[in-house]
Design a protein around this motif. Structure first.
Motif, mmCIF file in Angstrom:
data_model
loop_
_atom_site.group_PDB
_atom_site.id
_atom_site.type_symbol
_atom_site.label_atom_id
_atom_site.label_comp_id
_atom_site.label_asym_id
_atom_site.label_seq_id
_atom_site.Cartn_x
_atom_site.Cartn_y
_atom_site.Cartn_z
ATOM 1 N N ALA A 195 -23.849 -14.202 11.137
ATOM 2 C CA ALA A 195 -24.653 -13.652 12.160
ATOM 3 C C ALA A 195 -24.624 -12.357 12.246
ATOM 4 O O ALA A 195 -25.755 -11.607 12.362
ATOM 5 C CB ALA A 195 -24.288 -14.303 13.573
ATOM 6 N N THR A 196 -23.612 -11.742 12.360
ATOM 7 C CA THR A 196 -23.527 -10.032 12.269
ATOM 8 C C THR A 196 -24.183 -9.529 11.101
ATOM 9 O O THR A 196 -25.036 -8.600 11.191
ATOM 10 C CB THR A 196 -22.100 -9.557 12.383
ATOM 11 O OG1 THR A 196 -21.464 -10.064 13.484
ATOM 12 C CG2 THR A 196 -21.967 -8.139 12.702
ATOM 13 N N THR A 221 -28.996 -15.064 4.142
ATOM 14 C CA THR A 221 -28.645 -13.687 4.573
ATOM 15 C C THR A 221 -28.660 -12.676 3.204
ATOM 16 O O THR A 221 -29.048 -11.334 3.250
ATOM 17 C CB THR A 221 -27.308 -13.329 5.428
ATOM 18 O OG1 THR A 221 -27.698 -14.233 6.688
ATOM 19 C CG2 THR A 221 -26.814 -12.066 5.786
#
Length: 136
Positions: free
Chosen positions: A119-120, A36
């Motif tokens: 995940a966010t 990410t």
């Protein structure tokens, strides 16, 4: 310059070796957090290259950099949360069952928060990436 992970001095090769080792952490959550952070860095790069023809590029750069900062500590936090779960699970079975179960439950609950944050952040990076792809 060596690649850094989670604002530490850990080199990429060292991190990959740690993932491949027969140890419980770092694991999937840490890898997802680093991926990410890398995706946010790539989004920042593409947005910077888009400044000449996209008025929103500077804002996209700022957002990508903020997402990088948000994702940066999550690999370490995920590994620490998982280690805490393992420690709680290793508590003696002779401990008062209600106390042991409560401690394990609290640790599991805290550990679940980190993947949700990963995940966010990843979803936010994906959304930004889609906007950059459309305009950049």
């Amino acid at each position: 310059m060596a690649a850094r992970l989670d604002s530490s001095s850990q080199r990429l090769q060292d991190f990959l070796d740690a993932i491949a080792a027969e140890t419980p952490a770092p694991g999937g959550g840490s890898v997802a957090a680093v991926a990410t952070e890398m995706a946010a860095a790539l989004a920042a790069m593409v947005a910077r290259f888009s400044r000449d023809h996209w008025d929103g590029a500077a804002g996209a750069v700022a957002q990508a950099e903020a997402l990088r900062q948000r994702a940066a500590p999550l690999a370490r936090e995920d590994a620490e949360a998982y280690e805490s779960v393992l420690t709680a699970m290793r508590m003696p079975k002779t401990l008062e069952p209600e106390v042991r179960n409560a401690l394990i439950g609290e640790t599991l609950s805290r550990a679940a928060d980190v993947p949700l944050r990963i995940a966010t952040a990843a979803a936010d990076v994906a959304e930004l990436g889609a906007a950059i792809a459309e305009h950049g």
